[in-house]
Design a protein around this motif. Structure first.
Motif, mmCIF file in Angstrom:
data_model
loop_
_atom_site.group_PDB
_atom_site.id
_atom_site.type_symbol
_atom_site.label_atom_id
_atom_site.label_comp_id
_atom_site.label_asym_id
_atom_site.label_seq_id
_atom_site.Cartn_x
_atom_site.Cartn_y
_atom_site.Cartn_z
ATOM 1 N N ASN A 2 -21.875 17.161 -16.342
ATOM 2 C CA ASN A 2 -22.506 16.099 -16.909
ATOM 3 C C ASN A 2 -21.739 14.505 -16.477
ATOM 4 O OD1 ASN A 2 -24.538 14.299 -18.274
ATOM 5 N ND2 ASN A 2 -23.268 14.167 -20.012
ATOM 6 N N ARG A 3 -20.410 14.824 -16.322
ATOM 7 C CA ARG A 3 -19.610 13.722 -15.944
ATOM 8 C C ARG A 3 -19.324 13.556 -14.308
ATOM 9 N NH1 ARG A 3 -15.418 12.528 -20.828
ATOM 10 N NH2 ARG A 3 -16.932 12.590 -22.510
ATOM 11 N N ALA A 4 -19.632 14.732 -13.793
ATOM 12 C CA ALA A 4 -19.190 14.784 -12.180
ATOM 13 C C ALA A 4 -20.115 13.993 -11.496
ATOM 14 C CB ALA A 4 -19.172 16.533 -11.864
ATOM 15 N N TRP A 5 -19.378 13.511 -10.396
ATOM 16 C CA TRP A 5 -20.204 12.815 -9.201
ATOM 17 C C TRP A 5 -20.623 13.477 -8.211
ATOM 18 C CZ3 TRP A 5 -19.174 11.808 -4.055
ATOM 19 C CH2 TRP A 5 -19.985 10.626 -3.599
ATOM 20 N N ILE A 43 -18.540 21.054 -5.970
ATOM 21 C CA ILE A 43 -18.416 21.962 -4.739
ATOM 22 C C ILE A 43 -18.204 23.254 -5.494
ATOM 23 C CG2 ILE A 43 -17.124 22.756 -2.953
ATOM 24 C CD1 ILE A 43 -16.047 19.612 -2.565
ATOM 25 N N THR A 44 -18.967 24.501 -5.065
ATOM 26 C CA THR A 44 -18.855 25.618 -5.707
ATOM 27 C C THR A 44 -19.162 26.457 -4.616
ATOM 28 O OG1 THR A 44 -19.806 26.846 -7.585
ATOM 29 C CG2 THR A 44 -21.268 25.298 -6.384
ATOM 30 N N ASP A 45 -18.620 27.816 -4.991
ATOM 31 C CA ASP A 45 -18.889 29.027 -4.337
ATOM 32 C C ASP A 45 -20.139 29.711 -4.741
ATOM 33 O OD1 ASP A 45 -17.891 30.025 -6.443
ATOM 34 O OD2 ASP A 45 -16.379 31.418 -5.201
ATOM 35 N N SER A 46 -20.912 29.248 -5.916
ATOM 36 C CA SER A 46 -21.942 29.978 -6.492
ATOM 37 C C SER A 46 -23.086 29.041 -6.742
ATOM 38 C CB SER A 46 -21.818 30.569 -7.672
ATOM 39 O OG SER A 46 -21.662 29.861 -8.676
ATOM 40 N N SER A 47 -24.239 29.435 -6.966
ATOM 41 C CA SER A 47 -25.628 28.552 -7.278
ATOM 42 C C SER A 47 -25.934 28.668 -8.433
ATOM 43 C CB SER A 47 -26.525 28.976 -6.340
ATOM 44 O OG SER A 47 -27.032 30.406 -6.492
ATOM 45 N N ASP A 48 -25.033 28.774 -9.403
ATOM 46 C CA ASP A 48 -25.119 28.776 -10.806
ATOM 47 C C ASP A 48 -25.510 27.773 -11.508
ATOM 48 O OD1 ASP A 48 -22.880 27.880 -10.845
ATOM 49 O OD2 ASP A 48 -21.860 29.443 -12.422
ATOM 50 N N CYS A 49 -25.258 26.396 -10.943
ATOM 51 C CA CYS A 49 -25.504 25.053 -11.554
ATOM 52 C C CYS A 49 -26.526 24.205 -10.800
ATOM 53 C CB CYS A 49 -24.222 24.585 -11.423
ATOM 54 S SG CYS A 49 -23.602 24.045 -9.933
ATOM 55 N N LEU A 50 -27.509 25.016 -10.226
ATOM 56 C CA LEU A 50 -28.637 24.157 -9.492
ATOM 57 C C LEU A 50 -29.494 23.505 -10.476
ATOM 58 C CD1 LEU A 50 -29.670 26.583 -6.643
ATOM 59 C CD2 LEU A 50 -27.896 24.930 -6.707
ATOM 60 N N GLU A 51 -29.955 23.995 -11.388
ATOM 61 C CA GLU A 51 -31.134 23.225 -12.394
ATOM 62 C C GLU A 51 -30.198 22.312 -13.245
ATOM 63 O OE1 GLU A 51 -32.837 26.330 -14.585
ATOM 64 O OE2 GLU A 51 -34.402 26.828 -13.057
ATOM 65 N N VAL A 52 -29.091 22.489 -13.549
ATOM 66 C CA VAL A 52 -28.341 21.386 -14.275
ATOM 67 C C VAL A 52 -28.092 20.285 -13.410
ATOM 68 C CG1 VAL A 52 -26.037 20.754 -15.456
ATOM 69 C CG2 VAL A 52 -27.339 23.062 -15.905
ATOM 70 N N ALA A 53 -27.728 20.670 -12.140
ATOM 71 C CA ALA A 53 -27.495 19.463 -11.208
ATOM 72 C C ALA A 53 -28.685 18.736 -10.707
ATOM 73 C CB ALA A 53 -26.897 20.118 -9.819
ATOM 74 N N GLU A 54 -29.798 19.440 -10.596
ATOM 75 C CA GLU A 54 -31.068 18.613 -10.433
ATOM 76 C C GLU A 54 -31.573 17.888 -11.645
ATOM 77 O OE1 GLU A 54 -35.846 19.619 -9.743
ATOM 78 O OE2 GLU A 54 -34.621 21.072 -10.620
#
Length: 153
Positions: free
Chosen positions: A61-64, A67-78
């Motif tokens: 929530n605070r990140a600008w 960078i990751t090696d997995s796609s586990d945060c796609l929906e949150v990032a969207e």
């Protein structure tokens, strides 16, 4: 692959002194040795223990940028309009489909540096990536999920 990521982050933090990097990773002897070899003296880079689920959500929530090696945060990032650079050995073409604010960039140090530089220096490009929508979200009914588990037994 971690070596290339560390090298890319070092180059970026050498150029962009305002950038702060937080790396949640299990600090094994091998990782610590590699980090000391490449990142020694980098005061903008912090290593922390991997996050629990709630900590991860608060951090994202605070990140600008992530960078990751997995796609586990796609929906949150969207939902948060946060670009995600997914560093994987898998070819970008092989991934297919739209991944919203995520970009699969491979594991090349040059790609990592190029993408980070562009996102840091071009506000319009950052916004364009940040607001992209996931197109290929598959929705399943409860019956379909149960059937999927039953067929794997």
């Amino acid at each position: 692959m971690l070596k290339k990521i560390f090298q890319g982050l070092k180059q970026i933090t050498d150029i962009h002194k305002e950038v702060i990097v937080v790396i949640p990773i299990k600090l094994t002897a091998t990782i610590m040795e590699l980090a000391n070899e490449i990142l020694k003296g980098q005061q903008q880079i912090y290593f922390v223990q991997p996050f629990h689920i709630l900590e991860k959500q608060q951090f994202v929530n605070r990140a600008w940028l992530i960078i990751t090696d997995s796609s586990d945060c796609l929906e949150v990032a969207e939902a948060l309009h946060t670009p995600v650079l997914v560093v994987q050995e898998t070819s970008v073409k092989a991934m297919g489909g739209s991944h919203g604010p995520s970009v699969f960039i491979g594991s090349s140090k040059i790609q990592i540096i190029d993408w980070l530089t562009r996102l840091l220096t071009e506000a319009a490009f950052y916004e364009k990536i940040a607001v992209r929508k996931l197109v290929s979200k598959e929705k399943y009914t409860t019956d379909q999920i149960i059937q999927s588990f039953a067929s794997k037994e």
